[in-house]
Structure formats: C-alpha cells, structure tokens
Write an enzyme that holds these catalytic residues in place. Structure first.
Site, PDB file in Angstrom:
ATOM      1  NE  ARG A 143      41.289 -24.497  37.943  1.00 47.76           N
ATOM      2  CZ  ARG A 143      41.673 -24.327  36.693  1.00 47.76           C
ATOM      3  NH1 ARG A 143      41.423 -25.248  35.780  1.00 47.76           N
ATOM      4  NH2 ARG A 143      42.362 -23.256  36.341  1.00 47.76           N
ATOM      5  CG  HIS A 166      47.675 -19.291  34.547  1.00 46.35           C
ATOM      6  ND1 HIS A 166      47.001 -19.725  35.673  1.00 46.35           N
ATOM      7  CD2 HIS A 166      47.903 -20.412  33.816  1.00 46.35           C
ATOM      8  CE1 HIS A 166      46.830 -21.031  35.611  1.00 46.35           C
ATOM      9  NE2 HIS A 166      47.369 -21.482  34.493  1.00 46.35           N
ATOM     10  CB  CYS A 177      45.935 -27.273  28.922  1.00 42.01           C
ATOM     11  SG  CYS A 177      44.299 -27.031  28.163  1.00 42.01           S
ATOM     12  CG  ASN A 191      49.727 -24.399  36.003  1.00 44.78           C
ATOM     13  OD1 ASN A 191      49.166 -23.587  35.299  1.00 44.78           O
ATOM     14  ND2 ASN A 191      49.123 -25.497  36.449  1.00 44.78           N
TER      15      ASN A 191
END
Ligand code: MG
Length: 305
Positions: free
Chosen positions: A12, A205, A238, A247
């Site tokens: 995702r 995260h 992002c 990430n």
C-alpha cells in the site's frame, strides 16, 4: 529473547508512491513473498477513489484474491465511510484510518481541518468496530512537518487519546517528513506513556528522508517500543511532503534487529529476494541499504560461479 512485531506496508504505502502501476498478479507475488518471509501484518491496499491513487485501483479484486493464511492479517487503508463500506464489502477484517497532527499537512492531504478529520475517523472507527473489525489508526507528521516544522507532542497526545477512546486497537505514529531524531523520538514516547498511552498500543512508522530512520527505530526500541512499520527495499515516500524519501527499508530493520539478537520472525533472505522482485517489476533501483548489499553479494556469487 526480546521480539518485535513488524508491519510491512510496501503493497500500500510503498506502491501508492510509485509511478508504475503494478498488475494485481504482481502484487500477489509480492504479498506471497512477504508471507513466505514471515510477515503476519501486511498493509495490502487502500480503498481510496481510484482517480486519486490509480496504483491501488484494484483494491476490490486484490482483496478477493489474497491468499487466506492462518495468522496473517491484511490491513486496508480507508479514508472515510465510503472507503470503509467498500472494505467491508470486499471482506476486509483489519482496517487502518489516518489523519495528521499538522493542520497544514492534513489540509493538503484530505482538505479538512484536523478536527473535521478526527470526527470523520472516529465515526469510521465506530462503524468498523460494530462490524467486528480490527482498527489501526495512523497519525501522520508526529515528529515534524515540512510546512509547520516541529509539531508539539501534545497534539499527538490529544489525537491519540481520542482515537483510543473511539475504539482504535492500535496506533501508528508516522514520521511522514522524516524529520524525527532519536532524542525527539524518546521524549515523545516518554510523554505519551506518561499521559497513559501504552507503548504496546503503538507502532512507529519512520521515513528515511534525512537518513535518520534506522537510528529512530533503535531509539524507540531502546525505550520499549516493540512494533515498527517498514517497506521492503525502502519503497514509498509521501506525494504531499515534497522531498520525502521512502519508508525505512524492511531489510535494513530486520538486519538491525538480527544483529541485536532481537527476534523478528522474518527470513532476511526471502525478504531480500522479494525486494529484488519488486525492483524488477517497478523498473528502477530501490533505495534500501541491505537491498543494495544483497544485490552486490548475489552479483559476486554469479561472477565466482
Ligand atoms: Mg510511509
């Protein structure tokens, strides 16, 4: 032996920030690799409008085709009540909601104030709970925002308390802009704990925008955090946080914990092969450090064979 729970978000969070749109078949190969590597918590897709995120437009089909594996939880991101309805129709049992602790980031992301988002998310959580779903709630920009700079931890504390009171089982604190650093991570977690938000309700995260993600993972681990999000080979930034790198790479995190003698339940070799597959289908080099190390090792094997 100490252990950590690792959430894998590449299907995702990783893929939604990639230009290429993977086929459902390729996503299923990716997810199969993650399961074979040992992941129990996989963020599989998102029920956003297909026109917003074409990379995840196959959410309904993907959900239908996911292998049912004992002990594996597939998390789906839902932006609103419509997304929740779609997720439930598709058979989702685990959902994730999101909002930002930064007003500016939240407005740019979903065109709502934090208060408006919080009310919407709480309604989604309530409905999800009434259907027996497990709920994970993301709070973004916890450790800094590209528009607003440092975000007071009290804002995250307020949002976190409201989300837990609304029925969220688990929170994911996002360093969306990658501005966190180890001392900020430690003081933030200490503040939340002092205000009654238990560390076992939280996963971290981290993004590696400024190269601090792994240091932040270790800092959080040192003060007692035991759940972390990662994305295989470091996919995913992002789109609303300019300059945000991916990430933290899952292989880097697994390697770190392996070296520390902390149990992850993840097979680093199978994970590395899965990262290699993902790089091949995306068609460009991925940023993970262990990923590059592993590729070099494989190349040496071929040359010496
Ligand atoms: Mg992310």
């Amino acid at each position: 032996m100490s252990s950590v729970r690792l959430f894998e978000v590449a299907p995702r969070d990783g893929l939604q920030n990639e230009e290429a749109v993977l086929s459902t078949d390729d996503k299923l190969v990716l997810i199969d690799g993650l399961i074979r590597a040992g992941y129990k918590d996989i963020e599989a897709t998102s029920f956003v409008r297909a026109s917003y995120i074409p990379q995840l437009a196959d959410a309904d089909e993907l959900m239908r085709r996911l292998p049912k594996v004992e002990g594996v939880r597939y998390w789906c991101l839902v932006p609103n009540m419509r997304g929740l309805e779609r997720a439930i129709d598709a058979g989702a049992t685990h959902i994730a909601t999101f909002l930002s602790s930064s007003e500016t980031h939240n407005r740019k992301n979903v065109n709502r104030t934090v208060r408006e988002s919080l009310d919407g998310v709480k309604a989604v959580i309530g409905t999800a709970r009434s259907h027996g779903l497990q709920v994970r709630a993301y709070i973004s920009t916890v450790f800094g925002c590209v528009y607003e700079g440092e975000i007071p931890i009290e804002r995250t504390e307020f949002i976190a308390a409201e989300l837990i009171a609304a029925g969220a089982h688990h929170l994911a604190l996002g360093d969306t802009a990658g501005m966190g650093h180890p001392e900020l991570v430690k003081s933030s977690l200490a503040h939340l704990q002092a205000e009654g938000i238990a560390l076992d309700q939280i996963s971290l995260h981290f993004h590696d925008t400024l190269g601090t993600a792994l240091a932040n993972v270790y800092a959080a681990y040192e003060v007692g955090a035991r759940a972390f999000d990662g994305s295989v080979s470091g996919t995913g930034g992002c789109p609303y946080a300019p300059g945000a790198a991916g990430n933290v790479a899952s292989q880097d995190m697994v390697n770190l914990f392996d070296r520390l003698g902390v149990h992850t339940g993840i097979d680093l070799e199978v994970l590395s092969q899965t990262g290699q597959f993902l790089e091949e289908v995306l068609g460009h080099p991925l940023p993970g450090r262990y990923h590059a190390y592993w590729q070099g090792r494989e190349a040496r094997k071929i040359r010496s064979a």
